[in-house]
Motif scaffolding. Structure first.
Motif, PDB file in Angstrom:
ATOM      1  N   LYS A   1       0.810  -1.227   0.000  1.00 49.07           N
ATOM      2  CA  LYS A   1       0.000   0.000   0.000  1.00 49.07           C
ATOM      3  C   LYS A   1       0.835   1.265   0.000  1.00 49.07           C
ATOM      4  CE  LYS A   1      -3.554  -2.130   2.744  1.00 49.07           C
ATOM      5  NZ  LYS A   1      -3.916  -2.317   4.137  1.00 49.07           N
ATOM      6  N   PRO A   2       0.284   2.347  -0.567  1.00 48.81           N
ATOM      7  CA  PRO A   2       0.944   3.642  -0.444  1.00 48.81           C
ATOM      8  C   PRO A   2       1.186   3.978   1.025  1.00 48.81           C
ATOM      9  CG  PRO A   2      -0.816   3.766  -2.055  1.00 48.81           C
ATOM     10  CD  PRO A   2      -0.929   2.413  -1.399  1.00 48.81           C
ATOM     11  N   GLY A   3       2.338   4.567   1.272  1.00 54.44           N
ATOM     12  CA  GLY A   3       2.712   4.883   2.647  1.00 54.44           C
ATOM     13  C   GLY A   3       3.676   3.865   3.235  1.00 54.44           C
ATOM     14  N   LYS A   4       3.725   2.701   2.606  1.00 53.99           N
ATOM     15  CA  LYS A   4       4.594   1.646   3.117  1.00 53.99           C
ATOM     16  C   LYS A   4       6.033   1.899   2.697  1.00 53.99           C
ATOM     17  CE  LYS A   4       5.425  -2.377   4.949  1.00 53.99           C
ATOM     18  NZ  LYS A   4       5.173  -2.661   6.359  1.00 53.99           N
ATOM     19  N   GLU A   5       6.948   1.769   3.631  1.00 53.98           N
ATOM     20  CA  GLU A   5       8.371   1.869   3.295  1.00 53.98           C
ATOM     21  C   GLU A   5       8.919   0.475   3.051  1.00 53.98           C
ATOM     22  OE1 GLU A   5      10.934   4.082   5.817  1.00 53.98           O
ATOM     23  OE2 GLU A   5       9.916   5.988   5.428  1.00 53.98           O
ATOM     24  N   VAL A   6       9.642   0.336   1.957  1.00 51.63           N
ATOM     25  CA  VAL A   6      10.254  -0.966   1.660  1.00 51.63           C
ATOM     26  C   VAL A   6      11.762  -0.783   1.507  1.00 51.63           C
ATOM     27  CG1 VAL A   6       8.246  -2.075   0.586  1.00 51.63           C
ATOM     28  CG2 VAL A   6       9.764  -0.681  -0.809  1.00 51.63           C
ATOM     29  N   GLN A   7      12.481  -1.808   1.899  1.00 48.49           N
ATOM     30  CA  GLN A   7      13.928  -1.775   1.764  1.00 48.49           C
ATOM     31  C   GLN A   7      14.325  -2.299   0.392  1.00 48.49           C
ATOM     32  OE1 GLN A   7      15.281  -4.133   5.064  1.00 48.49           O
ATOM     33  NE2 GLN A   7      15.151  -2.399   6.477  1.00 48.49           N
ATOM     34  N   GLN A   8      15.500  -1.936  -0.036  1.00 47.13           N
ATOM     35  CA  GLN A   8      16.002  -2.450  -1.306  1.00 47.13           C
ATOM     36  C   GLN A   8      16.050  -3.986  -1.239  1.00 47.13           C
ATOM     37  OE1 GLN A   8      19.527  -3.767  -1.904  1.00 47.13           O
ATOM     38  NE2 GLN A   8      18.645  -4.390  -3.867  1.00 47.13           N
ATOM     39  N   GLY A   9      15.521  -4.625  -2.297  1.00 47.93           N
ATOM     40  CA  GLY A   9      15.533  -6.091  -2.346  1.00 47.93           C
ATOM     41  C   GLY A   9      14.346  -6.738  -1.680  1.00 47.93           C
ATOM     42  N   LYS A  10      13.497  -5.943  -1.031  1.00 50.95           N
ATOM     43  CA  LYS A  10      12.310  -6.506  -0.389  1.00 50.95           C
ATOM     44  C   LYS A  10      11.087  -6.312  -1.287  1.00 50.95           C
ATOM     45  CE  LYS A  10      14.240  -8.001   3.346  1.00 50.95           C
ATOM     46  NZ  LYS A  10      14.339  -9.452   3.584  1.00 50.95           N
ATOM     47  N   SER A  11      10.050  -7.053  -0.994  1.00 49.74           N
ATOM     48  CA  SER A  11       8.881  -7.081  -1.865  1.00 49.74           C
ATOM     49  C   SER A  11       8.089  -5.774  -1.819  1.00 49.74           C
ATOM     50  CB  SER A  11       7.970  -8.237  -1.440  1.00 49.74           C
ATOM     51  OG  SER A  11       6.763  -8.189  -2.160  1.00 49.74           O
ATOM     52  N   CYS A  12       7.783  -5.247  -3.002  1.00 52.43           N
ATOM     53  CA  CYS A  12       6.868  -4.106  -3.048  1.00 52.43           C
ATOM     54  C   CYS A  12       5.548  -4.518  -3.712  1.00 52.43           C
ATOM     55  CB  CYS A  12       7.494  -2.910  -3.754  1.00 52.43           C
ATOM     56  SG  CYS A  12       8.069  -3.218  -5.416  1.00 52.43           S
ATOM     57  N   ALA A  13       5.487  -5.752  -4.209  1.00 52.72           N
ATOM     58  CA  ALA A  13       4.231  -6.291  -4.780  1.00 52.72           C
ATOM     59  C   ALA A  13       4.375  -7.804  -4.883  1.00 52.72           C
ATOM     60  CB  ALA A  13       3.972  -5.694  -6.166  1.00 52.72           C
ATOM     61  N   THR A  14       3.242  -8.483  -4.838  1.00 53.44           N
ATOM     62  CA  THR A  14       3.224  -9.917  -5.112  1.00 53.44           C
ATOM     63  C   THR A  14       2.497 -10.126  -6.426  1.00 53.44           C
ATOM     64  OG1 THR A  14       3.202 -10.477  -2.772  1.00 53.44           O
ATOM     65  CG2 THR A  14       2.489 -12.195  -4.290  1.00 53.44           C
ATOM     66  N   VAL A  15       3.107 -10.910  -7.281  1.00 54.04           N
ATOM     67  CA  VAL A  15       2.531 -11.151  -8.604  1.00 54.04           C
ATOM     68  C   VAL A  15       2.333 -12.653  -8.782  1.00 54.04           C
ATOM     69  CG1 VAL A  15       2.999 -10.980 -11.082  1.00 54.04           C
ATOM     70  CG2 VAL A  15       3.544  -9.064  -9.590  1.00 54.04           C
ATOM     71  N   GLU A  16       1.234 -13.026  -9.411  1.00 51.25           N
ATOM     72  CA  GLU A  16       0.944 -14.445  -9.620  1.00 51.25           C
ATOM     73  C   GLU A  16       0.646 -14.721 -11.083  1.00 51.25           C
ATOM     74  OE1 GLU A  16      -1.954 -16.403  -7.043  1.00 51.25           O
ATOM     75  OE2 GLU A  16      -1.929 -14.594  -5.793  1.00 51.25           O
ATOM     76  N   SER A  17       1.201 -15.823 -11.540  1.00 52.01           N
ATOM     77  CA  SER A  17       0.782 -16.365 -12.832  1.00 52.01           C
ATOM     78  C   SER A  17       0.330 -17.793 -12.564  1.00 52.01           C
ATOM     79  CB  SER A  17       1.947 -16.354 -13.820  1.00 52.01           C
ATOM     80  OG  SER A  17       2.935 -17.288 -13.427  1.00 52.01           O
ATOM     81  N   GLY A  18       0.014 -18.524 -13.611  1.00 51.37           N
ATOM     82  CA  GLY A  18      -0.433 -19.894 -13.405  1.00 51.37           C
ATOM     83  C   GLY A  18       0.640 -20.783 -12.811  1.00 51.37           C
ATOM     84  N   LYS A  19       1.915 -20.452 -13.051  1.00 53.58           N
ATOM     85  CA  LYS A  19       2.978 -21.335 -12.594  1.00 53.58           C
ATOM     86  C   LYS A  19       3.937 -20.685 -11.618  1.00 53.58           C
ATOM     87  CE  LYS A  19       5.867 -20.264 -16.611  1.00 53.58           C
ATOM     88  NZ  LYS A  19       6.596 -20.779 -17.767  1.00 53.58           N
ATOM     89  N   TRP A  20       3.684 -19.454 -11.253  1.00 51.43           N
ATOM     90  CA  TRP A  20       4.636 -18.742 -10.402  1.00 51.43           C
ATOM     91  C   TRP A  20       3.918 -17.760  -9.496  1.00 51.43           C
ATOM     92  CZ3 TRP A  20       6.225 -13.397 -10.623  1.00 51.43           C
ATOM     93  CH2 TRP A  20       7.338 -13.112  -9.816  1.00 51.43           C
ATOM     94  N   VAL A  21       4.357 -17.698  -8.260  1.00 54.33           N
ATOM     95  CA  VAL A  21       3.940 -16.651  -7.329  1.00 54.33           C
ATOM     96  C   VAL A  21       5.204 -16.098  -6.707  1.00 54.33           C
ATOM     97  CG1 VAL A  21       2.615 -16.054  -5.269  1.00 54.33           C
ATOM     98  CG2 VAL A  21       1.825 -17.901  -6.751  1.00 54.33           C
ATOM     99  N   GLY A  22       5.344 -14.808  -6.716  1.00 55.70           N
ATOM    100  CA  GLY A  22       6.557 -14.275  -6.123  1.00 55.70           C
ATOM    101  C   GLY A  22       6.521 -12.774  -5.976  1.00 55.70           C
ATOM    102  N   PRO A  23       7.552 -12.246  -5.326  1.00 58.64           N
ATOM    103  CA  PRO A  23       7.606 -10.810  -5.075  1.00 58.64           C
ATOM    104  C   PRO A  23       8.221 -10.042  -6.240  1.00 58.64           C
ATOM    105  CG  PRO A  23       9.454 -11.894  -4.012  1.00 58.64           C
ATOM    106  CD  PRO A  23       8.673 -12.982  -4.719  1.00 58.64           C
ATOM    107  N   VAL A  24       7.804  -8.818  -6.390  1.00 56.10           N
ATOM    108  CA  VAL A  24       8.540  -7.856  -7.206  1.00 56.10           C
ATOM    109  C   VAL A  24       9.386  -7.077  -6.215  1.00 56.10           C
ATOM    110  CG1 VAL A  24       8.366  -5.855  -8.720  1.00 56.10           C
ATOM    111  CG2 VAL A  24       6.709  -7.724  -8.923  1.00 56.10           C
TER     112      VAL A  24
END
Lengths: 385, 145
Positions: free
Chosen positions: B53-76
């Protein structure tokens, strides 16, 4: 028996708790269902010796920040027909098979298994497209399956059978197959309209009975929302399964994105599905009930995972980080397995994990829980992200 | 359009090779980021995107979104540390835009970098990025977009 240093608040306010977990905090959970789950407090049954089992087989790649997924052994899905399926059910059209490893000849299957064993793979899920009668033709593979089990007895083979004939069930048992799975459909309309089959609900029960009479480990699946995203035959399927001695039940939820746009599926009602989790848990109190790998994506996935754990299901495949946060908050112990959730859970592994739990650091446990007897293996997927 | 193995890689962008993420520092000082065409090709058809969400602080290399496809789930993973200020609701509502237009309509996040000068040094652009991606694709046995 271990003493845990984690205290669990008996009447934890679940709604308030969910509101504190990032990713779950603004999801539209059904308050009535949460209240019912709160009353039952089934999650309190998770203990060090009866932990929530988490399954991460390698047939789907999932990267969790809270799980040591890179320490996993291989456990792929293999299709004996590649992406081909004659049946062409409306819910999938064979698309679920497409990303699987293809073994369209018995020798190809043998080569795949030899490669897996060489890389310390623990097992595989074997499936394939079916004919117009929902029968998957494993006959040419029985000899090589027997050969594989003879050469590599520790390599676990879990077979999705389709509507197995009696002869097939016996052949699976003779070959030494470790676990057989089939989807039990409880609504005639679903069989006719979604699967385009001239079969009856009783045919599914008969097939289940044939599998059970062999003495193999039998793990039926119920695909929730199989009738174009609506719940229809799920409770009847549950009744059928109750009548047979099965080793576990796996609940999966239909994934609408695989369906043909000309006959679209809606996302099954997550709250009704959550209530079905509760019903299944109550219907089979002494049988393992688990949430399998298939379910809709996004926020629906997150809500389904929460409902599954609060309903007290024994295991879950591919949970998200949000669910792991909830497990931490509820002091639910976790066992992590790099295998298909239908396969048997090694008891000695659970003990090892329980020992690790004594250090009272769940993140560390998840790292430690890489099973030192299963050496680290990197997924042989094309590319990593 | 510049490509590597058939995967578009606009020269105007910077890339976090390891995270497989592109980013662009806007005149406003905000950083727009998204998945590369290569990442989209690896994941297959994306069916869900859940940004933080907006307002959230994230560190370099940490997840800023989770994305899913049919064969993969993972962080951006965030290419630099910062505060999320905007998410692309269109990509959330219609994740197919991420595959179809990863550098345009399929952008994912806008963030305010905490220390752009220091952290951006590790990001690559131009020929250096193309070379790094070619090596990565070789190493991963990637056939092409």
């Amino acid at each position: 028996m271990l003493n845990t240093t984690v205290t669990r608040t008996v009447q934890q306010d679940l709604t308030a708790l969910l509101g504190t977990i990032e990713g779950l905090d603004d999801l539209p959970f059904d308050r009535r269902l949460i209240n019912d789950l709160q009353q039952q407090a089934r999650w309190e049954a998770y203990t060090q010796t009866s932990a929530l089992d988490v399954f991460m087989p390698s047939f789907r790649q999932q990267t969790n920040e809270s799980l040591a997924s890179t320490s996993m052994s291989e456990w792929p899905a293999v299709s004996i027909t590649g992406g081909e399926c004659v049946l062409q059910c409306d819910h999938c059209k064979g698309r679920i098979l497409e990303p699987m490893l293809a073994a369209q000849h018995p020798q190809q299957l043998l080569q795949i298994v030899e490669g897996l064993v060489e890389r310390n793979g623990e097992g595989m899920l074997l499936t394939g497209g079916s004919d117009r009668h929902n029968v998957i033709h494993y006959e040419p593979y029985f000899a090589v399956l027997e050969q594989i089990k003879h050469r590599f007895p520790e390599f676990t083979i879990a077979v999705h059978t389709g509507l197995a004939t009696r002869q097939q069930a016996q052949a699976f048992a003779s070959a030494g197959i470790d676990v057989v799975m089939m989807d039990v459909i409880g609504a005639q309309d679903t069989i006719t309209q979604v699967y385009h089959l001239k079969r009856e609900v009783s045919d599914f029960e008969q097939s289940l009975a044939w599998l059970c009479e062999t003495g193999m480990r039998v793990v039926p699946h119920i695909v929730i929302g199989l009738h174009y995203g609506n719940l229809l035959g799920e409770w009847q399927a549950l009744e059928i399964i109750k009548r047979h001695k099965v080793d576990a039940l796996v609940l999966v939820v239909v994934m609408p994105h695989y369906a043909d746009r000309r006959r679209p599926f809606c996302v099954p009602d997550v709250h009704a599905t959550g209530r079905f989790f509760m019903d299944a848990r109550q219907a089979l109190p002494d049988t393992r009930v688990q949430l399998g790998c298939a379910r809709p994506a996004g926020t629906q996935r997150l809500m389904l995972e929460v409902y599954a754990v609060l309903a007290g299901l024994d295991g879950i495949a591919y949970p998200g980080d949000e669910l792991m946060s909830l497990a931490d908050q509820l002091a639910i112990p976790i066992n992590l397995f790099a295998r298909c959730c239908s396969s048997p859970v090694p008891v000695q592994d659970k003990n090892r994990v329980a020992d690790a739990r004594q250090i009272n650091n769940l993140s560390a446990i998840r790292s430690l829980n890489a099973f030192d007897q299963y050496p680290l293996t990197i997924n042989r997927r094309q590319g990593t992200m | 359009m510049t490509t590597v193995r058939g995967c578009e890689m606009p020269d105007t962008l910077l890339y976090d090779i390891e995270a497989n993420v592109w980013c662009r520092l806007e005149d406003s000082g905000l950083l727009t980021l998204g998945m590369t065409a290569y990442a989209c090709s690896l994941s297959g058809d994306i069916v869900a995107c859940m940004p933080r969400k907006p307002g959230k602080e994230v560190q370099q290399g940490k997840s800023c979104a989770t994305v899913e496809s049919g064969k993969w789930v993972g962080p951006v993973k965030a290419p630099v540390a910062g505060e999320i200020v905007e998410v692309n609701q269109q990509a959330v509502d219609d994740p197919t835009s991420i595959n179809e237009d990863p550098y345009g309509a399929g952008w994912l996040i806008r963030m305010r970098p905490l220390d752009w000068q220091t952290e951006s040094i590790r990001l690559l652009g131009g020929q250096a990025a193309r070379d790094a991606y070619a090596a990565k694709m070789d190493e991963e046995g990637f056939g092409g977009c």
